[in-house]
Design a protein around this motif. Sequence first.
Motif, PDB file in Angstrom:
ATOM      1  N   UNK A  18       0.836  -1.211   0.000  1.00 26.74           N
ATOM      2  CA  UNK A  18       0.000   0.000   0.000  1.00 26.74           C
ATOM      3  C   UNK A  18       0.866   1.255   0.000  1.00 26.74           C
ATOM      4  N   UNK A  19       1.936   1.252   0.793  1.00 25.39           N
ATOM      5  CA  UNK A  19       2.831   2.405   0.823  1.00 25.39           C
ATOM      6  C   UNK A  19       3.438   2.649  -0.552  1.00 25.39           C
ATOM      7  N   UNK A  20       3.877   1.575  -1.205  1.00 28.62           N
ATOM      8  CA  UNK A  20       4.443   1.721  -2.542  1.00 28.62           C
ATOM      9  C   UNK A  20       3.451   2.318  -3.523  1.00 28.62           C
ATOM     10  N   UNK A  21       2.218   1.798  -3.514  1.00 24.96           N
ATOM     11  CA  UNK A  21       1.189   2.340  -4.411  1.00 24.96           C
ATOM     12  C   UNK A  21       0.895   3.805  -4.104  1.00 24.96           C
ATOM     13  N   UNK A  33       0.340   9.163   6.644  1.00 22.83           N
ATOM     14  CA  UNK A  33       0.232   7.846   7.274  1.00 22.83           C
ATOM     15  C   UNK A  33      -1.218   7.365   7.276  1.00 22.83           C
ATOM     16  N   UNK A  34      -2.155   8.268   7.557  1.00 21.59           N
ATOM     17  CA  UNK A  34      -3.566   7.861   7.592  1.00 21.59           C
ATOM     18  C   UNK A  34      -4.020   7.324   6.239  1.00 21.59           C
ATOM     19  N   UNK A  35      -3.607   7.988   5.155  1.00 23.27           N
ATOM     20  CA  UNK A  35      -3.987   7.539   3.816  1.00 23.27           C
ATOM     21  C   UNK A  35      -3.381   6.192   3.460  1.00 23.27           C
ATOM     22  N   UNK A  36      -2.121   5.995   3.826  1.00 23.82           N
ATOM     23  CA  UNK A  36      -1.467   4.708   3.558  1.00 23.82           C
ATOM     24  C   UNK A  36      -2.152   3.597   4.353  1.00 23.82           C
ATOM     25  N   UNK A  37      -2.414   3.881   5.646  1.00 26.53           N
ATOM     26  CA  UNK A  37      -3.066   2.892   6.507  1.00 26.53           C
ATOM     27  C   UNK A  37      -4.436   2.511   5.956  1.00 26.53           C
ATOM     28  N   UNK A  38      -5.198   3.514   5.524  1.00 20.92           N
ATOM     29  CA  UNK A  38      -6.530   3.246   4.964  1.00 20.92           C
ATOM     30  C   UNK A  38      -6.419   2.370   3.724  1.00 20.92           C
ATOM     31  N   UNK A  39      -5.450   2.670   2.872  1.00 17.40           N
ATOM     32  CA  UNK A  39      -5.261   1.881   1.656  1.00 17.40           C
ATOM     33  C   UNK A  39      -4.894   0.429   1.981  1.00 17.40           C
ATOM     34  N   UNK A  40      -4.164   0.235   3.081  1.00 17.66           N
ATOM     35  CA  UNK A  40      -3.751  -1.108   3.493  1.00 17.66           C
ATOM     36  C   UNK A  40      -4.820  -1.825   4.301  1.00 17.66           C
ATOM     37  N   UNK A  51       6.419   0.272  10.945  1.00 16.79           N
ATOM     38  CA  UNK A  51       7.457   1.064  10.286  1.00 16.79           C
ATOM     39  C   UNK A  51       8.062   2.161  11.159  1.00 16.79           C
ATOM     40  N   UNK A  52       7.327   2.642  12.135  1.00 19.68           N
ATOM     41  CA  UNK A  52       7.851   3.659  13.035  1.00 19.68           C
ATOM     42  C   UNK A  52       7.620   5.087  12.584  1.00 19.68           C
ATOM     43  N   UNK A  53       7.565   5.318  11.261  1.00 25.33           N
ATOM     44  CA  UNK A  53       7.384   6.682  10.755  1.00 25.33           C
ATOM     45  C   UNK A  53       7.026   6.629   9.273  1.00 25.33           C
ATOM     46  N   UNK A  54       6.545   7.742   8.770  1.00 26.05           N
ATOM     47  CA  UNK A  54       6.280   7.854   7.335  1.00 26.05           C
ATOM     48  C   UNK A  54       7.580   7.741   6.548  1.00 26.05           C
ATOM     49  N   UNK A  55       8.653   8.348   7.067  1.00 23.86           N
ATOM     50  CA  UNK A  55       9.950   8.259   6.393  1.00 23.86           C
ATOM     51  C   UNK A  55      10.380   6.808   6.227  1.00 23.86           C
ATOM     52  N   UNK A  56      10.237   6.025   7.288  1.00 26.14           N
ATOM     53  CA  UNK A  56      10.649   4.625   7.231  1.00 26.14           C
ATOM     54  C   UNK A  56       9.779   3.832   6.267  1.00 26.14           C
ATOM     55  N   UNK A  58       8.416   5.085   3.569  1.00 25.08           N
ATOM     56  CA  UNK A  58       8.907   5.477   2.240  1.00 25.08           C
ATOM     57  C   UNK A  58      10.190   4.730   1.904  1.00 25.08           C
ATOM     58  N   UNK A  59      11.123   4.697   2.865  1.00 25.61           N
ATOM     59  CA  UNK A  59      12.395   4.006   2.631  1.00 25.61           C
ATOM     60  C   UNK A  59      12.159   2.549   2.247  1.00 25.61           C
ATOM     61  N   UNK A  60      11.263   1.887   2.971  1.00 20.53           N
ATOM     62  CA  UNK A  60      10.974   0.474   2.714  1.00 20.53           C
ATOM     63  C   UNK A  60      10.298   0.293   1.360  1.00 20.53           C
ATOM     64  N   UNK A  61       9.366   1.194   1.023  1.00 20.22           N
ATOM     65  CA  UNK A  61       8.660   1.098  -0.265  1.00 20.22           C
ATOM     66  C   UNK A  61       9.620   1.336  -1.423  1.00 20.22           C
ATOM     67  N   UNK A  62      10.520   2.295  -1.280  1.00 23.24           N
ATOM     68  CA  UNK A  62      11.510   2.573  -2.316  1.00 23.24           C
ATOM     69  C   UNK A  62      12.420   1.363  -2.514  1.00 23.24           C
ATOM     70  N   UNK A  63      12.917   0.809  -1.414  1.00 19.92           N
ATOM     71  CA  UNK A  63      13.798  -0.359  -1.501  1.00 19.92           C
ATOM     72  C   UNK A  63      13.084  -1.526  -2.173  1.00 19.92           C
ATOM     73  N   UNK A  64      11.844  -1.778  -1.777  1.00 22.55           N
ATOM     74  CA  UNK A  64      11.092  -2.884  -2.367  1.00 22.55           C
ATOM     75  C   UNK A  64      10.865  -2.663  -3.860  1.00 22.55           C
TER      76      UNK A  64
END
Length: 198
Positions: A18-21, A33-40, A51-56, A58-64
């Motif tokens: 969801x974060x990646x999308x 974060x609320x929008x990502x959570x809702x999508x998931x 994830x701990x934060x929106x930054x984290x 993003x980092x995970x979604x970018x890496x994936x």
Amino acid sequence: MSETPTKKEKTRQRMLDAAGRCFRSHGYAGIGVDGIAKSAGVTSGALYAHFGSKDAAFDAALAAGLDDVIEAIPKYRRDFGSGWVRTFAEYYLGRAHREDLAGGCAMAALSAEVVRARPEVHAAYEARMHRIAGLIADGLQGGDLDQRIARAWGMLAALIGGLVVARAVLDPDVAEMIAEAVRDSAVAAAGPAREGSP
């Protein structure tokens, strides 16, 4: 034998997808974060717990997203032999991929976000992009390694930039013209591809 993912792992993967999308569709600043959570389909608290934060996130979604490309290049080489570069370029600039912003390639959708990101994000991005360029170079023939890597960067830059520009225009005929021109430029930049599997 691989282990069956746990419920926690499945939930994390759903949030990562969801974060990646969301980041691809809306950009870093355009989604919270609320929008990502809702999508998931989870709570914001659950997303913070994973994830701990929106930054984290993003980092995970970018890496994936970049890891998806790292996995795709050898598959294209195996499946299409010496025609893999053209086939990859046709997919990358094809209409289906152009129109799938949420599910499309992280290189095109998120590179501009990295420009504004923290230095550690730049470093992680650069490391994966070097790996992608190296995998492409391994699938090319002619010249020494440095020359093949330079050609790989030329191919990548053409594809990424071409996809961004083709997505940005309104007229579908213009988008198609851009895609066709850039596809040919990317293939020419890459030069001859290597036969056989990686």
